[in-house]
Design an enzyme around this catalytic site. Sequence first.
Site, PDB file in Angstrom:
ATOM      1  N   HIS A 290     -10.608   8.098  -2.019  1.00 53.46           N
ATOM      2  CA  HIS A 290     -10.960   7.267  -0.871  1.00 53.46           C
ATOM      3  C   HIS A 290     -11.190   8.154   0.330  1.00 53.46           C
ATOM      4  O   HIS A 290     -10.566   9.205   0.480  1.00 53.46           O
ATOM      5  CB  HIS A 290      -9.863   6.244  -0.570  1.00 53.46           C
ATOM      6  CG  HIS A 290      -8.488   6.818  -0.536  1.00 53.46           C
ATOM      7  ND1 HIS A 290      -7.775   7.074  -1.681  1.00 53.46           N
ATOM      8  CD2 HIS A 290      -7.705   7.193   0.497  1.00 53.46           C
ATOM      9  CE1 HIS A 290      -6.601   7.585  -1.351  1.00 53.46           C
ATOM     10  NE2 HIS A 290      -6.532   7.676  -0.033  1.00 53.46           N
ATOM     11  N   MET A 291     -12.067   7.699   1.190  1.00 57.06           N
ATOM     12  CA  MET A 291     -12.304   8.368   2.465  1.00 57.06           C
ATOM     13  C   MET A 291     -11.678   7.529   3.563  1.00 57.06           C
ATOM     14  O   MET A 291     -11.955   6.332   3.678  1.00 57.06           O
ATOM     15  CB  MET A 291     -13.811   8.532   2.695  1.00 57.06           C
ATOM     16  CG  MET A 291     -14.158   9.155   4.036  1.00 57.06           C
ATOM     17  SD  MET A 291     -15.894   9.603   4.118  1.00 57.06           S
ATOM     18  CE  MET A 291     -15.851  11.149   3.225  1.00 57.06           C
ATOM     19  N   HIS A 292     -10.812   8.147   4.357  1.00 59.09           N
ATOM     20  CA  HIS A 292     -10.258   7.476   5.540  1.00 59.09           C
ATOM     21  C   HIS A 292     -11.281   7.618   6.673  1.00 59.09           C
ATOM     22  O   HIS A 292     -11.746   8.734   6.952  1.00 59.09           O
ATOM     23  CB  HIS A 292      -8.969   8.151   6.013  1.00 59.09           C
ATOM     24  CG  HIS A 292      -7.832   8.115   5.045  1.00 59.09           C
ATOM     25  ND1 HIS A 292      -6.767   7.252   5.190  1.00 59.09           N
ATOM     26  CD2 HIS A 292      -7.567   8.844   3.934  1.00 59.09           C
ATOM     27  CE1 HIS A 292      -5.896   7.455   4.216  1.00 59.09           C
ATOM     28  NE2 HIS A 292      -6.353   8.429   3.444  1.00 59.09           N
TER      29      HIS A 292
ATOM     30  N   ASN B  53      -7.695  13.007   1.244  1.00 59.72           N
ATOM     31  CA  ASN B  53      -6.496  13.731   0.820  1.00 59.72           C
ATOM     32  C   ASN B  53      -6.534  13.944  -0.685  1.00 59.72           C
ATOM     33  O   ASN B  53      -6.973  13.054  -1.426  1.00 59.72           O
ATOM     34  CB  ASN B  53      -5.244  12.931   1.193  1.00 59.72           C
ATOM     35  CG  ASN B  53      -5.104  12.742   2.695  1.00 59.72           C
ATOM     36  OD1 ASN B  53      -5.435  13.632   3.471  1.00 59.72           O
ATOM     37  ND2 ASN B  53      -4.608  11.586   3.106  1.00 59.72           N
TER      38      ASN B  53
ATOM     39  N   VAL C 216      -2.417   7.252  -3.114  1.00 57.57           N
ATOM     40  CA  VAL C 216      -3.082   6.315  -4.030  1.00 57.57           C
ATOM     41  C   VAL C 216      -4.114   7.117  -4.825  1.00 57.57           C
ATOM     42  O   VAL C 216      -5.011   7.735  -4.229  1.00 57.57           O
ATOM     43  CB  VAL C 216      -3.764   5.156  -3.270  1.00 57.57           C
ATOM     44  CG1 VAL C 216      -4.466   4.224  -4.264  1.00 57.57           C
ATOM     45  CG2 VAL C 216      -2.741   4.371  -2.456  1.00 57.57           C
TER      46      VAL C 216
ATOM     47  N   ASP D 220      -7.165  -0.210   6.402  1.00 56.78           N
ATOM     48  CA  ASP D 220      -5.905   0.344   5.897  1.00 56.78           C
ATOM     49  C   ASP D 220      -4.749  -0.559   6.335  1.00 56.78           C
ATOM     50  O   ASP D 220      -4.717  -1.033   7.481  1.00 56.78           O
ATOM     51  CB  ASP D 220      -5.713   1.764   6.436  1.00 56.78           C
ATOM     52  CG  ASP D 220      -4.652   2.534   5.672  1.00 56.78           C
ATOM     53  OD1 ASP D 220      -5.016   3.519   5.001  1.00 56.78           O
ATOM     54  OD2 ASP D 220      -3.462   2.156   5.746  1.00 56.78           O
ATOM     55  N   ILE D 221      -3.808  -0.766   5.437  1.00 53.77           N
ATOM     56  CA  ILE D 221      -2.680  -1.661   5.727  1.00 53.77           C
ATOM     57  C   ILE D 221      -1.717  -1.036   6.748  1.00 53.77           C
ATOM     58  O   ILE D 221      -0.953  -1.753   7.399  1.00 53.77           O
ATOM     59  CB  ILE D 221      -1.947  -2.012   4.404  1.00 53.77           C
ATOM     60  CG1 ILE D 221      -1.205  -3.330   4.525  1.00 53.77           C
ATOM     61  CG2 ILE D 221      -1.017  -0.896   3.950  1.00 53.77           C
ATOM     62  CD1 ILE D 221      -0.743  -3.888   3.194  1.00 53.77           C
TER      63      ILE D 221
HETATM   64  P1  5GP Z   1      -3.691   8.419   0.895  1.00 51.97           P
HETATM   65  O1  5GP Z   1      -2.288   8.682   1.411  1.00 51.97           O
HETATM   66  O2  5GP Z   1      -3.693   8.304  -0.611  1.00 51.97           O
HETATM   67  O3  5GP Z   1      -4.716   9.385   1.391  1.00 51.97           O
HETATM   68  O4  5GP Z   1      -4.122   7.027   1.498  1.00 51.97           O
HETATM   69  C1  5GP Z   1      -3.742   5.810   0.943  1.00 51.97           C
HETATM   70  C2  5GP Z   1      -3.836   4.784   2.032  1.00 51.97           C
HETATM   71  O5  5GP Z   1      -3.755   3.511   1.430  1.00 51.97           O
HETATM   72  C3  5GP Z   1      -2.732   4.866   3.076  1.00 51.97           C
HETATM   73  O6  5GP Z   1      -3.280   5.121   4.356  1.00 51.97           O
HETATM   74  C4  5GP Z   1      -2.057   3.513   2.983  1.00 51.97           C
HETATM   75  O7  5GP Z   1      -1.661   3.003   4.240  1.00 51.97           O
HETATM   76  C5  5GP Z   1      -3.103   2.645   2.337  1.00 51.97           C
HETATM   77  N1  5GP Z   1      -2.584   1.539   1.559  1.00 51.97           N
HETATM   78  C6  5GP Z   1      -1.528   1.564   0.710  1.00 51.97           C
HETATM   79  N2  5GP Z   1      -1.339   0.351   0.145  1.00 51.97           N
HETATM   80  C7  5GP Z   1      -2.309  -0.460   0.664  1.00 51.97           C
HETATM   81  C8  5GP Z   1      -2.631  -1.840   0.461  1.00 51.97           C
HETATM   82  O8  5GP Z   1      -2.005  -2.565  -0.318  1.00 51.97           O
HETATM   83  N3  5GP Z   1      -3.681  -2.330   1.166  1.00 51.97           N
HETATM   84  C9  5GP Z   1      -4.413  -1.549   2.025  1.00 51.97           C
HETATM   85  N4  5GP Z   1      -5.424  -2.138   2.663  1.00 51.97           N
HETATM   86  N5  5GP Z   1      -4.131  -0.240   2.231  1.00 51.97           N
HETATM   87  C10 5GP Z   1      -3.084   0.300   1.561  1.00 51.97           C
END
Ligand code: 5GP
Length: 113
Positions: A99-101, A86, A95, A29-30
């Site tokens: 996806h699974m964190h 989420n 996003v 994760d970024i």
């Molecule tokens: P969500 O909030 O949808 O559950 O998780 C999306 C995740 O994607 C976030 O934790 C966010 O930090 C990560 N993310 C957003 N943009 C990028 C990116 O360009 N590269 C990577 N590796 N992760 C990203």
Amino acid sequence: MSTLFSQIIAREIPADIVYEDDQVLAFHDINPQAPTHILIIPKKPIATLNDLTEKDQALVGRLPLIAARLAKQLGFAEEGYRVVMNCNDAGGQTVYHIHMHLMGGRRFTWPAG
Ligand code: 5GP
């Protein structure tokens, strides 16, 4: 609709990839929320958990399998870790490609914020 995760799969934007097979990609994760924070995604672009169908059962079942495998490889399986998916705005999804964190390397609290 294309998301940035589709662009990562297509190698149009860079990511620190830690696992790949024909169906799944995993990368750091970024904006990590733990010492290790990896996103595990199906290559098939499914927007949210609400969009899953019975046909996706085996594919989505791979995500926790790979999470556990990575946790073992990275050395925090025994101490414990957190996996999160989420869904939609109130669930914290930003996003729209499921996806699974996988987060490890610190102690997590419950309930989650
Ligand atoms: P969500 O909030 O949808 O559950 O998780 C999306 C995740 O994607 C976030 O934790 C966010 O930090 C990560 N993310 C957003 N943009 C990028 C990116 O360009 N590269 C990577 N590796 N992760 C990203």
